[in-house]
Design an enzyme around this catalytic site. Structure first.
Site, PDB file in Angstrom:
ATOM      1  N   PRO A   1    -101.342 -52.836  31.204  1.00  0.00           N
ATOM      2  CA  PRO A   1    -101.918 -51.864  30.274  1.00  0.00           C
ATOM      3  C   PRO A   1    -102.110 -50.500  30.933  1.00  0.00           C
ATOM      4  O   PRO A   1    -102.799 -50.374  31.934  1.00  0.00           O
ATOM      5  CB  PRO A   1    -103.273 -52.475  29.898  1.00  0.00           C
ATOM      6  CG  PRO A   1    -103.314 -53.827  30.529  1.00  0.00           C
ATOM      7  CD  PRO A   1    -102.324 -53.829  31.629  1.00  0.00           C
ATOM      8  N   GLU A   2    -101.445 -49.492  30.380  1.00  0.00           N
ATOM      9  CA  GLU A   2    -101.632 -48.109  30.811  1.00  0.00           C
ATOM     10  C   GLU A   2    -102.363 -47.388  29.680  1.00  0.00           C
ATOM     11  O   GLU A   2    -102.872 -48.033  28.769  1.00  0.00           O
ATOM     12  CB  GLU A   2    -100.264 -47.472  31.105  1.00  0.00           C
ATOM     13  CG  GLU A   2     -99.460 -48.274  32.140  1.00  0.00           C
ATOM     14  CD  GLU A   2     -98.090 -47.685  32.441  1.00  0.00           C
ATOM     15  OE1 GLU A   2     -97.895 -46.470  32.209  1.00  0.00           O
ATOM     16  OE2 GLU A   2     -97.222 -48.428  32.899  1.00  0.00           O
TER      17      GLU A   2
END
Length: 272
Positions: A2-3
């Site tokens: 997850p960015e």
DNA sequence: CTTATTCCCTGATTGC
DNA sequence: TGCAATCAGGGAATAA
């Protein structure tokens, strides 16, 4: 992985579901000894219940539940963390590391295969994120300042994009995608990137993050949104994990190299 | 101050 | 098919 787009998607999903709810119970697996930071998991599980969630915000890749009495519950999903809302009890799962019950009968379920995820319960969360760079989707991310910062650094530009003190929220997927969009070789030293190229990279970062956000993030391996659904942007990446496949622009096979200790994908013809 | 490397962790993938 | 080695990677810690 997850960015920023993935964490922001989760934030938007969870906000209407948990805003105004009070936390009625908290459990942290004893098999997750590093999950809770700055206090023991027992203390964390004892202190969190009773707090009301007044909002959900985000800074870089950190998800922040703004609680009453000036407290913040901060979550970083790192590599494989998943935070999902469930209308009923969290389902049976060997990788469930923590769960939280809400006063409407719903639950927040934290699942993390690799146990890299972290949580904090703090009253001044600035201490957690001290030193984070600007938010790339806010006005504070300025072209001139970004270009100036690159000029002062000799590390590969790809490594600088991954440095959360340079800007907050970009990880391996969107660093590669932004460098492709800007036509820059990821191995090029920051101080060798021309001003016009730096300006182009600045704009490419914003564009790439916006597009990924519109697609509800990229699900290459572990990422799912706040309801447990996959994103769609993995279907649209131009270079990330496309090693040896033809570049969509020129047909040249995409190359994979290691930069800053991370696998890096680029088109040797379009990016110089 | 900087940059480079190691570590954490475990399922998936690769190589023989 | 089986099993060991390698890979994936965010960010802290450590080394240089």
């Amino acid at each position: 992985m997850p960015e920023l787009p993935e964490v922001e998607t989760i934030r938007r999903d969870l906000l209407p579901l948990v805003k105004g709810r009070s936390i009625t119970g908290a459990w942290v697996s004893e098999d997750a000894p590093r999950l809770v930071q700055l206090m023991s998991r027992e203390e964390f599980a004892r202190l969190l219940p009773g707090h009301r969630i007044e909002g959900v915000s985000r800074r870089g890749k950190y998800l922040v539940f703004d609680l009453d009495r000036g407290m913040q519950w901060v979550v970083h999903l790192r590599m494989t963390g998943r935070l999902r809302h469930s209308a009923a009890e969290c389902e049976e799962d060997p990788y469930l590391r923590a769960k939280f019950s809400l006063d409407d009968g719903a639950w927040l379920c934290f699942n993390d295969v690799r146990k890299f995820g972290m949580m904090w319960l703090v009253d001044d969360w600035a201490l957690v994120h001290a030193g984070l760079g600007p938010e790339p989707l806010e006005a504070e991310f300025e072209t001139a300042a970004f270009a100036g910062l690159l000029k002062r650094r000799s590390a590969p530009v790809k490594a600088l994009l991954l440095d959360q003190t340079v800007l907050a929220g970009v990880g391996n997927i969107y660093a590669d995608e932004a460098l492709f969009a800007a036509g820059i070789d990821p191995r090029k030293a920051g101080n060798k990137v021309s001003r016009p190229k730096a300006a182009r990279l600045h704009d490419a970062i914003i564009e790439v993050l916006h597009e990924a956000l519109g697609d509800r993030g990229s699900s290459f391996r572990d990422y799912v949104d706040g309801q447990g659904n996959e994103g769609r942007h993995q279907l649209k990446v131009k270079v990330y994990q496309r090693t040896d496949q033809p570049c969509y622009v020129c047909g040249t096979p995409i190359r994979r190299v290691v930069v800053g200790g991370r696998s890096t994908h680029f088109c040797p013809k379009c990016q110089r």
